[in-house]
Design an enzyme around this catalytic site. Structure first.
Site, PDB file in Angstrom:
ATOM      1  N   GLN A 454       0.798  -1.228   0.000  1.00 41.05           N
ATOM      2  CA  GLN A 454       0.000   0.000   0.000  1.00 41.05           C
ATOM      3  C   GLN A 454       0.828   1.274   0.000  1.00 41.05           C
ATOM      4  O   GLN A 454       0.474   2.257  -0.647  1.00 41.05           O
ATOM      5  CB  GLN A 454      -0.949  -0.002   1.197  1.00 41.05           C
ATOM      6  CG  GLN A 454      -2.130  -0.919   1.011  1.00 41.05           C
ATOM      7  CD  GLN A 454      -3.165  -0.765   2.102  1.00 41.05           C
ATOM      8  OE1 GLN A 454      -2.886  -0.256   3.185  1.00 41.05           O
ATOM      9  NE2 GLN A 454      -4.374  -1.201   1.821  1.00 41.05           N
ATOM     10  N   PHE A 455       1.917   1.278   0.749  1.00 38.53           N
ATOM     11  CA  PHE A 455       2.782   2.450   0.838  1.00 38.53           C
ATOM     12  C   PHE A 455       4.227   1.985   0.920  1.00 38.53           C
ATOM     13  O   PHE A 455       4.512   0.902   1.455  1.00 38.53           O
ATOM     14  CB  PHE A 455       2.457   3.296   2.086  1.00 38.53           C
ATOM     15  CG  PHE A 455       1.095   3.918   2.059  1.00 38.53           C
ATOM     16  CD1 PHE A 455       0.889   5.164   1.483  1.00 38.53           C
ATOM     17  CD2 PHE A 455       0.008   3.264   2.607  1.00 38.53           C
ATOM     18  CE1 PHE A 455      -0.370   5.740   1.457  1.00 38.53           C
ATOM     19  CE2 PHE A 455      -1.260   3.825   2.597  1.00 38.53           C
ATOM     20  CZ  PHE A 455      -1.446   5.069   2.013  1.00 38.53           C
ATOM     21  N   HIS A 501       3.340   7.177   5.789  1.00 38.91           N
ATOM     22  CA  HIS A 501       2.703   7.154   4.471  1.00 38.91           C
ATOM     23  C   HIS A 501       3.399   8.109   3.500  1.00 38.91           C
ATOM     24  O   HIS A 501       2.838   8.444   2.464  1.00 38.91           O
ATOM     25  CB  HIS A 501       1.218   7.543   4.584  1.00 38.91           C
ATOM     26  CG  HIS A 501       0.420   6.614   5.427  1.00 38.91           C
ATOM     27  ND1 HIS A 501       0.415   6.673   6.797  1.00 38.91           N
ATOM     28  CD2 HIS A 501      -0.388   5.587   5.093  1.00 38.91           C
ATOM     29  CE1 HIS A 501      -0.371   5.720   7.281  1.00 38.91           C
ATOM     30  NE2 HIS A 501      -0.870   5.044   6.265  1.00 38.91           N
TER      31      HIS A 501
END
Length: 711
Positions: A454-455, A501
């Site tokens: 995702q990140f 993030h």
């Protein structure tokens, strides 16, 4: 044959199951097993007696022979197996010769597994007459995820009735066996594999050989339960256990497990208790850490005398037994003598097989179609993958939240599950190691996975697989197993994304040799590079700056481009000059060349607008392979250079590149090569003002360029 319904009842022991056996093993099977077991013992004894020659670290199967031979004899060429580092008996039972194994023991040129690059019993094989073996590493437990990935791939091939699926001569379904030691079951990545196997009900057997030692760590010290007990926590993982020093019991247990998985297509764990009769390895000898009492206890469970007694019970006379021993001894000695005389590797081959050759070497297709419409970067990636999936049924996409409901946290996979189905586009658990490492197994059976984390900040749990398994596979398998996969990684900081993030990880990735790394800065490059990455037979990491996904960050409008045509492909390793300096200013020494990528392209463009004609910008587009020829050519023309990154500067890829430019272009430089990046902080702060203070900005870049111009 055992009644398979018994296996579904997970509380039954092998002793109870054996009551159901209709007949004992025939004499031929017993004699074959004895020949193999004696061969393995003689090999171990010979290695020990010739330690100056067998100088490379190795381990042998002494004590584990019965369960390994019982397993190998029952495998078919359509199957896959992952032996671990002391499984030479398993290798013999699969059909590999002592000579082949010894070539690897002595690191010879004709070592069929690694060409002299890896340890003894670290095999890899695509021999069509034997079970397939992907690259095997020394990192205990790390083989479980890639091997589970094979089972995942086989299941997909079955579901889609793919012609890539290879069955046995009698139409038997292929199975997968993953061998491991009991102490390695405590690794977290093993539990990730178990979880996925039971969730998807994959056709795999986890064969756990439990000798109660993990080097000098005893079972009592290292674990709260054995693997059989641990497996009870994974609902749907069927269990068996046996005395792995008893060949007949081992054979019958593995017969049951193999039959069950081959027919029912469900996972099984087999725990085989075995003695450890040899050393941990030739370099960590048993007398270093084991007591005499322990050695005596293990010696009483030696599988060889047990098998001899069984041969006698079966009516095989002493003369036959001695004949097998004599012929095995002669064969082992001849193989060793031959292996000792075999050629050493040609040192000129040391750089071979880091990567498999890619067919994509030139830019092809139409980058700017007539009447084309502009597209944002995130949609360029989406469209590229959609076009790939339409053309290639072997392409799969999976990761966290990329499935039907969400299509990725950045909507980077939106609509793909609806278009291609849940078998090809699906969610996984939060298992970065499994997401990344499973691609090895899928690649081995002919599939091409595209996976996501995702990140960038969350890539670290998957680095073990990326470093230990994926990056080394092509090189250490001597070119047999390049890993064909794409790993998508949203990266970079903007708008208060915060410390978990917003990170940049390119320098970490670029220390890993054996992978390729792309970092597109605009939609056209994204689409072209994604296509090239798909057709590249090697692992490619696609770093995708989330601040450029929608061009919402001020100054990044140029990340939107006309969408290239469906056939557009941009080869990796080709940088691009996105802004040329005025030739007259360059000739007068009034220009600077900025080497950058990602968001740095837009900071540099904004800075260049303040000094028209004096700045040339080179967008790297791929960080490995790197277009050094263009970089050096442009720096030599300008004499002044700034290497710009969003990443923290100290010890970064950017600093290393600045040094390489300095060395290659020294005679053409009018000023020291400058490197610029983020402040050397452990994370990106969430507060927007603090974030801006940490990162480069257009104004900061302009100031640095001006100082170079004034040099």
């Amino acid at each position: 044959m055992l009644n398979r319904s018994c296996l579904a009842g997970t509380q039954k022991t092998t002793t109870e199951l054996l009551i159901l056996i209709d007949c004992m093993l025939n004499a031929d099977t017993l004699l074959t097993s004895y020949r193999l077991m004696m061969t393995a013992k003689l090999m171990a004894d010979l290695y020990e007696a010739n330690r100056p020659i067998t100088k490379y670290v190795h381990s042998t199967s002494r004590g584990h022979e019965a369960i390994q031979i019982a397993t190998g004899l029952q495998l078919l060429p359509c199957d896959f197996v992952s032996p671990y580092y002391r499984d030479d008996s398993l290798m013999l039972a699969c059909g590999f010769t002592p000579y082949e194994l010894m070539l690897q023991l002595l690191a010879k040129a004709d070592d069929p597994f690694s060409g002299g690059r890896s340890y003894y019993c670290h095999p890899s094989s695509r021999d069509r007459n034997k079970p397939g073996i992907i690259h095997q590493s020394s990192a205990t437990g790390m083989q479980v995820i890639p091997t589970t990935g094979i089972a995942q791939g086989l299941q997909y091939l079955e579901q889609t009735q793919s012609t890539l699926l290879r069955k046995g001569e009698q139409g038997e379904n292929p199975i997968v066996i993953c061998s491991l030691g009991d102490n390695s079951v405590t690794e977290g990545e093993v539990s990730e594999a178990f979880q996925f196997a039971v969730l998807k009900q994959l056709p795999i057997i986890y064969l756990v050989q439990d000798n109660e030692w993990g080097i000098s760590v005893s079972a009592k010290e290292a674990r709260a339960m054995n693997a059989y007990e641990y497996a009870l926590g994974f609902k749907g993982l069927h269990r068996l256990q046996c005395n792995g020093s008893d060949f007949e019991e081992s054979y019958q247990t593995m017969e049951e497990a193999i039959s069950f998985v081959r027919n029912e297509r469900m996972p099984v764990l087999v725990r085989a208790s075995v003695p450890l009769l040899g050393h941990h390895t030739s370099g960590v000898r048993r007398e270093f850490y084991r007591s005499k009492d322990d050695l005596v206890k293990h010696g009483e469970d030696d599988p060889l005398p047990k098998l001899i007694a069984r041969l006698v019970d079966a009516g095989i006379n002493d003369e036959q037994i001695k004949e097998i021993e004599s012929s095995a001894e002669q064969a082992v000695k001849e193989a060793f003598d031959q292996a000792c005389k075999a050629a050493e590797p040609d040192v000129s081959t040391v750089t071979h097989h880091v990567f498999a050759p890619t067919p994509v070497t030139e830019e092809t297709g139409t980058r700017k179609p007539a009447n084309g419409e502009k597209i944002i970067l995130v949609d360029a990636a989406l469209h590229a993958i959609e076009e790939i999936m339409h053309e290639h049924e072997e392409c799969l996409l999976y990761g966290q939240d990329v499935g039907r409901r969400l299509g990725g946290v950045f909507r980077e996979a939106a609509t793909l599950a609806e278009k291609f189905g849940d078998e090809r586009v699906f969610n996984t658990a939060i298992q970065e190691a499994y997401i990344i490492g499973s691609t090895i197994g899928l690649s081995a059976v002919g599939l091409k996975p595209i996976v996501e984390v995702q990140f960038a900040d969350y890539i670290y749990p998957g680095l073990n697989q990326l470093v230990t398994e994926i990056s080394k596979s092509c090189y250490l398998s001597n070119g047999k197993f390049p890993i064909s996969m794409i790993l998508r990684v949203p990266i970079g900081a903007y708008g208060g994304g915060g410390p978990y993030h917003s990170g940049s990880v390119e320098s970490t990735l670029l220390t890993i040799k054996g992978i390729k790394v792309c970092y597109p800065s605009n939609a056209a490059d994204m689409k072209g590079l994604m296509k090239a990455a798909y057709y590249d037979p090697n692992p490619v990491v696609m770093l995708e700056h989330k601040g450029l996904y929608w061009s919402k960050v001020p100054g990044t409008e140029d990340a939107k481009t006309i969408e290239p045509s469906k056939d557009y492909i941009l080869p990796l390793g080709k940088a691009n000059i996105v802004l040329y300096a005025d030739e007259a200013k360059r000739n007068n020494g009034e220009s600077v060349c900025v080497i950058t990528y990602g968001m740095g392209v837009y900071w540099a463009k904004a800075a260049a607008a303040k000094m028209p004609g004096q700045v040339e910008i080179v967008d790297l587009r791929t960080l490995y392979p790197l277009d050094e020829a263009l970089i050096f050519e442009r720096v030599q023309k300008h004499g002044k250079c700034l290497v710009l990154t969003e990443e923290q500067l100290n010890n970064s890829f950017t600093q290393a590149l600045a040094y390489r430019i300095s060395k290659a272009c020294f005679q053409h430089l009018d000023a020291p090569v400058e490197a610029m990046g983020a402040l050397d902080l452990p994370a990106v702060p969430i507060n927007i003002a603090l974030e801006a203070a940490m990162l480069p900005t257009a104004d900061k870049v302009a100031e640095r360029i001006q100082s170079l111009l004034n040099y």
